[in-house]
Design an enzyme around this catalytic site. Structure first.
Site, mmCIF file in Angstrom:
data_model
loop_
_atom_site.group_PDB
_atom_site.id
_atom_site.type_symbol
_atom_site.label_atom_id
_atom_site.label_comp_id
_atom_site.label_asym_id
_atom_site.label_seq_id
_atom_site.Cartn_x
_atom_site.Cartn_y
_atom_site.Cartn_z
ATOM 1 N N GLU A 92 -2.278 84.483 -24.896
ATOM 2 C CA GLU A 92 -1.490 83.393 -25.741
ATOM 3 C C GLU A 92 -2.224 82.522 -26.753
ATOM 4 O O GLU A 92 -3.473 82.487 -26.771
ATOM 5 C CB GLU A 92 -1.247 82.654 -24.544
ATOM 6 N N CYS A 346 -4.312 77.125 -19.785
ATOM 7 C CA CYS A 346 -5.444 78.461 -20.322
ATOM 8 C C CYS A 346 -4.995 79.492 -19.588
ATOM 9 O O CYS A 346 -5.437 79.531 -18.546
ATOM 10 C CB CYS A 346 -6.587 78.079 -20.949
HETATM 11 N N1 SAH Z 1 -14.276 79.935 -22.532
HETATM 12 C C1 SAH Z 1 -14.394 78.741 -23.268
HETATM 13 C C2 SAH Z 1 -13.247 78.534 -23.884
HETATM 14 C C3 SAH Z 1 -11.777 78.494 -23.236
HETATM 15 S S1 SAH Z 1 -11.566 77.377 -21.802
HETATM 16 C C4 SAH Z 1 -14.694 77.596 -22.435
HETATM 17 O O1 SAH Z 1 -14.722 77.524 -21.226
HETATM 18 O O2 SAH Z 1 -14.930 76.560 -23.116
HETATM 19 C C5 SAH Z 1 -10.972 76.076 -22.864
HETATM 20 C C6 SAH Z 1 -10.972 74.750 -22.060
HETATM 21 O O3 SAH Z 1 -10.005 74.838 -21.162
HETATM 22 C C7 SAH Z 1 -12.290 74.610 -21.439
HETATM 23 O O4 SAH Z 1 -12.937 73.024 -21.767
HETATM 24 C C8 SAH Z 1 -11.883 74.503 -19.936
HETATM 25 O O5 SAH Z 1 -12.859 73.759 -19.006
HETATM 26 C C9 SAH Z 1 -10.461 74.138 -20.189
HETATM 27 N N2 SAH Z 1 -9.857 74.390 -18.778
HETATM 28 C C10 SAH Z 1 -9.689 75.471 -17.855
HETATM 29 N N3 SAH Z 1 -8.908 75.431 -17.062
HETATM 30 C C11 SAH Z 1 -8.485 74.197 -17.156
HETATM 31 C C12 SAH Z 1 -7.634 73.433 -16.286
HETATM 32 N N4 SAH Z 1 -7.035 73.861 -14.865
HETATM 33 N N5 SAH Z 1 -7.332 72.311 -16.274
HETATM 34 C C13 SAH Z 1 -7.825 71.472 -17.744
HETATM 35 N N6 SAH Z 1 -8.576 72.022 -18.224
HETATM 36 C C14 SAH Z 1 -9.040 73.569 -18.202
HETATM 37 FE FE1 SF4 Z 2 -13.783 81.768 -18.871
HETATM 38 FE FE2 SF4 Z 2 -14.719 79.295 -17.787
HETATM 39 FE FE3 SF4 Z 2 -13.403 79.497 -19.987
HETATM 40 FE FE4 SF4 Z 2 -11.994 79.774 -18.126
HETATM 41 S S1 SF4 Z 2 -13.156 78.048 -18.505
HETATM 42 S S2 SF4 Z 2 -12.022 80.746 -20.128
HETATM 43 S S3 SF4 Z 2 -13.210 81.202 -16.654
HETATM 44 S S4 SF4 Z 2 -15.455 80.463 -19.517
#
Ligand code: SAH
Ligand code: SF4
Length: 373
Positions: A92, A346
């Protein structure tokens, strides 16, 4: 039949042109034509050397991915693109169009029309396994090719005027380093011409990749998903913290900041009773004392009824913010609720609607709100 590569796979296209003795200076004009005519065939592109046409048509496609569906949020601020890759997997991308009428243009529409930020995916799934993240629960499926990363921008550009790109969709961008670097170089060159300072890569903290990021991609914004101020809490919610210990990560970030001279964005997801107490705010403040940072506090978006975490109360978030600002003088923002639908979600869409059910389900979905479980 061999699978065709995306014409936006820059290294592959350059290598093929090189082997065939075709001047690589034609590449940006190929991309420009496809960007403006996404439904085109490659042999329609005007003014290329004649030897380029058979090569392009036999080995490349204008676009290898397709937009399967677009979901608009009720407030019209976000649009979520579900993109089907050539191998059948889904990723996505999310377009966020901020209402500029309320901002600095004194109630008037922004000159040149609204500008948008595109949130891009770099992998199908993710192997880092963060406990609060929907993508994490999928495990790792595949790396996106650089062309597939760029194609998200091509698709989104048809819907909106994209000014900023953030790698905060599915996957850990620094675990797909070569493709990431190649894709960003395409995005910052002709014809896309995005300024590197309008591109943000968000990472969980892959130390060896952070160490070379500045020399490979100068000027970029780095966002680090810190989420905890001490190693023990970080390990609890992010298994990858064992391989990339906090102390070593902070040393790498200090070196990155010394080299880049740019502020670093710190992402901090607020989990009730886990990392949102007063002591955590003080620990975080001290940890970041020597850095130029902006901290973004992210309200946790619960990922289904299985989640072991709860969202911190608004009061807790605002107390946390007050300590970072007041005691440590750290710029601290809170991600708007709107963000819960987009970055917070995400991976959620793909996880909730497995491929098999997808065909019948999508017809019913007219709005992002309908995806709530
Ligand atoms: N892997 C990278 C980028 C993708 S995740 C990373 O972890 O930075 C992008 C953002 O979405 C991250 O800051 C992550 O912490 C946030 N994220 C993931 N799951 C989430 C959730 N359930 N609620 C709020 N933010 C979330
Ligand atoms: Fe991967 Fe963690 Fe980023 Fe989710 S928050 S995309 S599991 S690195």
């Amino acid at each position: 039949m061999a699978t065709h590569r995306s014409v936006f796979d820059a290294a592959e296209l350059r290598a093929q042109f090189n082997d065939a003795g075709i001047n690589p200076q034609f590449i940006p004009s190929i991309w420009k034509y496809v960007l403006q005519n996404p439904g085109c065939e490659l042999d329609e592109i005007p003014d290329l050397p004649s030897s380029a046409y058979p090569l392009l048509c036999s080995k490349f496609k204008p676009l290898t991915s397709t937009v399967h569906s677009v979901l608009h949020s009720t407030d019209g601020v976000t649009a979520k693109l579900l993109i089907r890759l050539q191998n059948g997997a889904f990723v996505e991308a999310v377009i966020m169009t901020y209402d500029t009428r309320l901002g600095k243009y004194g109630g008037k529409p922004r000159p040149g029309g609204p500008r948008s930020t595109l949130c891009i995916s770099s992998q199908v799934g993710c192997k880092m396994g963060c406990k609060f993240c929907a993508t994490g629960t999928m495990g790792f499926k595949d790396n996106l090719r650089s062309g597939e990363i760029v194609e998200q921008l091509v698709h989104a550009s048809r819907l909106s005027n994209i000014r900023n790109v953030v790698f905060m969709g599915m996957g850990e961008p620094l675990n797909n380093y070569t493709a990431l670097v190649e894709a960003i170089r395409v995005m910052t060159g002709s014809p896309f011409q995005l300024s590197p300072k309008r591109i943000t890569v968000s990472t969980v903290g892959i130390i060896h990749a952070i160490n070379k990021l500045h020399s490979d991609l100068p000027g970029l914004n780095l966002a680090v998903s810190l989420h905890a101020p001490v190693q023990e809490v970080r390990c609890q919610i992010m298994p990858s913290a064992r391989a990339f210990p906090l102390e070593k990560l902070m040393t790498a970030l200090q070196a990155y900041q010394n080299n880049s001279q740019k502020k670093i964005f710190i992402e901090y997801i607020m989990l009730d009773g886990v990392n949102d107490e007063e002591q955590h705010a003080h620990q975080l403040g001290k940890l970041l004392e020597t850095f130029q940072v902006v901290v973004n506090l992210i309200p946790f978006n619960p990922i289904g009824s299985f989640s072991q975490f709860r969202t911190s109360s608004e009061q807790k978030v605002s107390e946390f913010q007050k300590i970072l600002r007041g005691t440590y003088n750290i710029r601290t923002t809170v991600r708007k609720q709107m963000g819960q639908d987009i970055s917070g979600a995400c991976g959620q869409l793909v996880v909730n609607l497995p491929d098999k059910r997808y065909g019948e389900k999508t017809g019913l979905i007219t709005d992002i709100e309908d995806l709530r479980i």
